[in-house]
Scaffold this motif. Structure first.
Motif, short mmCIF file in Angstrom:
data_model
loop_
_atom_site.label_atom_id
_atom_site.label_comp_id
_atom_site.label_asym_id
_atom_site.label_seq_id
_atom_site.Cartn_x
_atom_site.Cartn_y
_atom_site.Cartn_z
N UNK A 164 -95.40 -28.45 89.37
CA UNK A 164 -96.65 -29.21 89.30
C UNK A 164 -96.61 -30.30 88.25
N UNK A 165 -97.12 -31.48 88.63
CA UNK A 165 -97.31 -32.56 87.67
C UNK A 165 -98.27 -32.10 86.58
N UNK B 47 -92.55 -30.73 79.78
CA UNK B 47 -91.45 -30.59 78.82
C UNK B 47 -90.09 -30.76 79.50
N UNK B 48 -89.93 -30.14 80.67
CA UNK B 48 -88.67 -30.22 81.41
C UNK B 48 -88.36 -31.67 81.79
N UNK C 2 -90.89 -19.32 86.50
CA UNK C 2 -90.74 -20.74 86.20
C UNK C 2 -91.11 -21.17 84.81
N UNK C 3 -90.93 -20.32 83.80
CA UNK C 3 -91.33 -20.69 82.45
C UNK C 3 -90.21 -21.33 81.64
N UNK C 4 -89.01 -21.30 82.16
CA UNK C 4 -87.88 -21.93 81.48
C UNK C 4 -87.18 -22.85 82.46
N UNK C 5 -86.36 -23.73 81.93
CA UNK C 5 -85.61 -24.66 82.78
C UNK C 5 -84.22 -24.80 82.22
#
Length: 158
Positions: free
Chosen positions: A48-49, A56-57, A142-145
């Motif tokens: 999501x935008x 951050x990603x 989806x909390x990390x990238x």
């Protein structure tokens, strides 16, 4: 969610609308995977935008865009929001890579990263010249990238 596309497989062809912010101008266009098969491509699927983790990603990838470019790679980011949302997101955060709109999650489904309830899983696919999936990471939560350093290290191996 269907299984994610496998490393070594051909990346499925797609066409999406999107835009890119350059020198203060947001230029809209149509993005075809087939047109990017001559060089490495980083496809970053994000939920999501303007969400905190997505911001951050993509800010991380945008600020390191020259490192991708030095390796001959482009970076395209894909989410379900429309192009108008992407323009606002790009302008607010000075995001310099193309942001592509996949509102019905057709491309997310092709890559096996569509997820009920959340839209899509935060994922990154490195596509080698010629269109083969060279490396991928699909997040369960989806909390990390994947950081810029990991992606550029994997690109350097192509």
């Amino acid at each position: 969610m269907a299984g994610s596309i496998e490393t070594g497989s051909a990346a499925p062809e797609f066409v999406l609308h999107g835009g890119v912010l350059r020198d203060g101008e947001f230029t809209r266009g149509t993005y075809l995977l087939d047109a990017a098969r001559e060089h490495p491509l980083v496809l970053a699927f994000y939920p999501q935008d303007n969400s905190s983790v997505c911001t951050k990603q993509l800010c991380s990838y945008s600020s390191g865009l020259e490192q991708f470019t030095k390796l001959g790679a482009e970076v395209w980011a894909i989410s379900p929001q429309d192009v108008e949302s992407h323009e606002e997101f790009a302008r607010t955060n000075d995001l310099r890579m193309p942001l592509l709109s996949d509102p019905d999650r057709t491309v997310a489904k092709l890559f096996g990263v569509a997820a009920p309830g959340v839209g899509l899983r935060r994922s990154v696919f490195l596509i080698a010249p010629g269109g083969r999936i060279a490396w991928k990471h699909v997040a369960l939560v989806g909390l990390t990238w994947q950081p810029l350093e990991k992606l550029t290290a994997e690109l350097a191996l192509l």
